[in-house]
Design an enzyme around this catalytic site. Structure first.
Site, PDB file in Angstrom:
ATOM      1  N   ARG A  29       0.811  -1.231   0.000  1.00  0.00           N
ATOM      2  CA  ARG A  29       0.000   0.000   0.000  1.00  0.00           C
ATOM      3  C   ARG A  29       0.839   1.274   0.000  1.00  0.00           C
ATOM      4  O   ARG A  29       0.397   2.320   0.503  1.00  0.00           O
ATOM      5  CB  ARG A  29      -0.989   0.034   1.174  1.00  0.00           C
ATOM      6  CG  ARG A  29      -2.099  -0.993   1.051  1.00  0.00           C
ATOM      7  CD  ARG A  29      -3.250  -0.674   2.019  1.00  0.00           C
ATOM      8  NE  ARG A  29      -4.247  -1.731   2.012  1.00  0.00           N
ATOM      9  CZ  ARG A  29      -5.230  -1.828   1.122  1.00  0.00           C
ATOM     10  NH1 ARG A  29      -5.383  -0.919   0.194  1.00  0.00           N
ATOM     11  NH2 ARG A  29      -6.089  -2.835   1.172  1.00  0.00           N
ATOM     12  N   ARG A  33      -3.344   6.235   0.211  1.00  0.00           N
ATOM     13  CA  ARG A  33      -3.849   7.332   1.016  1.00  0.00           C
ATOM     14  C   ARG A  33      -2.835   8.035   1.915  1.00  0.00           C
ATOM     15  O   ARG A  33      -3.088   9.141   2.402  1.00  0.00           O
ATOM     16  CB  ARG A  33      -5.011   6.838   1.877  1.00  0.00           C
ATOM     17  CG  ARG A  33      -6.343   6.924   1.142  1.00  0.00           C
ATOM     18  CD  ARG A  33      -7.479   7.040   2.132  1.00  0.00           C
ATOM     19  NE  ARG A  33      -7.742   5.757   2.761  1.00  0.00           N
ATOM     20  CZ  ARG A  33      -8.404   5.623   3.899  1.00  0.00           C
ATOM     21  NH1 ARG A  33      -8.850   6.692   4.543  1.00  0.00           N
ATOM     22  NH2 ARG A  33      -8.631   4.419   4.413  1.00  0.00           N
ATOM     23  N   ARG A  42      -6.698  11.711  -6.509  1.00  0.00           N
ATOM     24  CA  ARG A  42      -7.890  10.861  -6.461  1.00  0.00           C
ATOM     25  C   ARG A  42      -9.164  11.635  -6.128  1.00  0.00           C
ATOM     26  O   ARG A  42     -10.270  11.104  -6.279  1.00  0.00           O
ATOM     27  CB  ARG A  42      -7.692   9.763  -5.405  1.00  0.00           C
ATOM     28  CG  ARG A  42      -7.128   8.448  -5.889  1.00  0.00           C
ATOM     29  CD  ARG A  42      -8.140   7.612  -6.668  1.00  0.00           C
ATOM     30  NE  ARG A  42      -9.442   7.504  -6.018  1.00  0.00           N
ATOM     31  CZ  ARG A  42      -9.733   6.710  -5.006  1.00  0.00           C
ATOM     32  NH1 ARG A  42      -8.822   5.905  -4.525  1.00  0.00           N
ATOM     33  NH2 ARG A  42     -10.939   6.701  -4.472  1.00  0.00           N
ATOM     34  N   ASP A  78      -6.599  -2.953  -7.330  1.00  0.00           N
ATOM     35  CA  ASP A  78      -7.306  -3.494  -6.173  1.00  0.00           C
ATOM     36  C   ASP A  78      -7.644  -4.948  -6.473  1.00  0.00           C
ATOM     37  O   ASP A  78      -7.851  -5.313  -7.639  1.00  0.00           O
ATOM     38  CB  ASP A  78      -8.591  -2.713  -5.897  1.00  0.00           C
ATOM     39  CG  ASP A  78      -9.241  -3.156  -4.593  1.00  0.00           C
ATOM     40  OD1 ASP A  78      -8.937  -2.541  -3.545  1.00  0.00           O
ATOM     41  OD2 ASP A  78     -10.014  -4.128  -4.597  1.00  0.00           O
ATOM     42  N   TYR A 153     -15.038 -12.094   0.070  1.00  0.00           N
ATOM     43  CA  TYR A 153     -15.805 -10.880  -0.257  1.00  0.00           C
ATOM     44  C   TYR A 153     -17.079 -11.239  -1.020  1.00  0.00           C
ATOM     45  O   TYR A 153     -18.151 -10.668  -0.778  1.00  0.00           O
ATOM     46  CB  TYR A 153     -14.969  -9.903  -1.082  1.00  0.00           C
ATOM     47  CG  TYR A 153     -13.902  -9.195  -0.276  1.00  0.00           C
ATOM     48  CD1 TYR A 153     -14.252  -8.250   0.685  1.00  0.00           C
ATOM     49  CD2 TYR A 153     -12.557  -9.454  -0.470  1.00  0.00           C
ATOM     50  CE1 TYR A 153     -13.286  -7.593   1.437  1.00  0.00           C
ATOM     51  CE2 TYR A 153     -11.579  -8.805   0.277  1.00  0.00           C
ATOM     52  CZ  TYR A 153     -11.942  -7.878   1.227  1.00  0.00           C
ATOM     53  OH  TYR A 153     -10.987  -7.239   1.969  1.00  0.00           O
TER      54      TYR A 153
END
Lengths: 345, 345
Positions: A29, A33, A42, A78, A153
């Site tokens: 990652r 962010r 973004r 992702d 998921y």
């Protein structure tokens, strides 16, 4: 020439267990962010849309390489990107994670998921090509989610703490479970192949939530499908890294499904992991929360992880899980500097 | 007489490593949302209010004993009850968990938390007395949260996935951290002592989230405070059970802080745990999600856990974590029946 330089990079040398000039470092990652330039770029753009824009993927992937001086780039994407590309109605909801419109319940739901063709993900091919042209001697890591984690998921409908529905399906309807994971293995193998064809230099298979399974359940319900994926991309000349969080009890099994490099979370000391994986290179394993500690504590922990990894066949420095979103970008840069400084031969 | 019958129960015998007639079984969170009669009783009543009503606590604690025929009752309470009683502004928000109004940041915040006196929790004393009068030969287990787990809620302000603030505080301000955990150890010891004075027959210390720590961090930041709690209630004639989830890498350390019985989650086989804890009794470790599987799968897994636990010094059958809220109550009853049937000597 550049291809040779990439192959001769410390990152790929460490993956192959060859001597390095410094311990290579990248961060799961690292593109994301924690970087102000990422948040700016973004702004207002949904995650999956960003993942389908090759220029955007290229820029986001390059940001941490420029800023932190890491030894490898990791393709910004992702784990649900190939699922969405194969027709699954999935979105990434900010603050929640992947949300699936129609969770999998039976065989008819599985039958609706089709295979993935390279034409489904042209933006991946394009992004990897753009990146290879920009990255020079820096290797690019491709990635995908492993069947168990993807299935969790799809069955839960979103993130879960206990995987109750996933486990109920695998135990109650093993035929549906294995059909689902077989389909996901096929999609994942195709997704990784596209990335390799386009030029990534290594791949990482994330079985992020496999640690929720006991060893017996992992071997019965998850491992064989990960093995199918890793087998499908063997012999392609790219190291296969395999990682899950909380997998101390599964490390040998995760290694045995076909990893070339085994990712280790912060709970298992690398020196202990080295004895378990038996001659393979390791990746890890600084606790991501350490990046929020004072610099002297951070420096101490980096030294400890380096010393602890010194006995492995090869050591790629990384965190034991992804960069926490609230992490200060400077702390990431500092960590990369510490790794290089403290490991210089 | 009843006191002798309780002491001679299979549950307490197993805790002490003595021969049993059948393997005793109880379930973490057996009193709670899985039971329709619980949901009916709690309707419209906030959790902490229910925990402070002795008649309510008594009734809720008895419900699973009546319904499932388990071998021990566990006092209905919550790990934040003693914190609230000591003046911390904490509430339990349905669907979220404990939420703390003013998270701990520095020493002045720690100084505001006072010690716990028996007068702060008269409803606990009263509930335990009511229960002992009702339970006959069935043992009653008291419980409390361990300092690390309590501190994680106080520092994060609520539940967390990564414990980033908790770890930042422990590494960045170890003096504040140890002062906080010292205070929490004192509160927890007082809370357990109240329960023992009132008549509980065993205690369980929950360090639910300790598994987020590496062994080195556990030994530095969490273990000593749990040891202080368990030491404070040693020699009281009640077995001390100690449990955390995802603690396979910490089992020896968790055993060494002073547990008489070591709780094991479903990730570590009991046969393996038995070699780690060295002569102590074990509690566990059926995956809670197994209760959502078909009966034949459930029966198979119960047999497997029983066989796996046969080599331990003593075995108290339990889940590897709490009952999942969506579990069908009949599956819990069935599990208890299977344990007794399959383990009858």
């Amino acid at each position: 020439m550049t291809a040779t330089q990439v192959e001769d990079s410390d990152f790929l040398r460490a993956c192959r267990g060859e001597p390095v000039s410094v311990t290579p470092v990248w961060f799961m990652r690292q593109a994301g962010r924690s970087l102000p330039e990422y948040r700016a770029l973004r702004e207002g753009m949904p995650m999956l849309e960003a993942c389908r824009d090759p220029e955007m993927v290229c820029e986001i992937t390059l940001q941490p390489v420029r800023r932190h001086g890491v030894d490898a780039a990791v393709l910004y994407s992702d784990i649900v990107v190939p699922l969405a590309a194969a027709g699954v109605d999935v979105d990434i909801v900010p603050g929640t994670g992947p949300v699936v419109a129609e969770p999998i319940r039976d065989m008819s739901d599985v039958d609706k998921i089709r295979d993935l063709a390279p034409e489904d993900v042209p933006y991946i091919t394009e992004a990897v090509r753009l990146l290879r042209a920009e990255l020079g001697a820096t290797p690019l890591i491709g990635f995908a989610g492993a069947p168990f984690t993807l299935a969790s998921y799809l069955v839960e409908g979103g993130p879960s703490r206990d995987y109750a529905k996933t486990k109920a399906l695998m135990r109650g309807a093993p035929d549906v479970w294995h059909a689902l994971c077989g389909r996901l293995a096929s999609i994942t193998a195709a997704f990784l192949s596209v990335q390799i064809d386009a030029g990534v230099n290594a791949v990482q298979l994330f079985d992020s939530w496999a640690g929720a399974l006991s060893l017996a359940d992992y071997q019965l319900f998850a491992g064989p499908h990960s093995a199918a994926v890793l087998d499908a991309v063997s012999g392609r000349g790219v190291p296969r890294i395999h990682f899950g969080v909380g997998t101390g009890h599964l490390l040998r099994a995760i290694s045995d499904v076909g990893a070339d490099v085994v990712g280790v979370d912060w709970r298992t000391p690398l020196s202990q992991a080295a004895t378990i994986v038996d001659g393979k290179a390791l990746q890890g394993n600084l606790d991501p929360a350490t990046l929020m500690a004072p610099s002297d504590v951070l420096a101490h922990e980096v030294r400890r992880v380096l010393a602890d990894g010194a006995g492995a066949a090869g050591h790629v420095f990384n965190l034991g899980h992804g960069v926490l979103p609230a992490t200060d970008a400077d702390a990431i840069t500092r960590t990369a500097e510490y790794v290089h400084k403290f490991s210089a031969r």
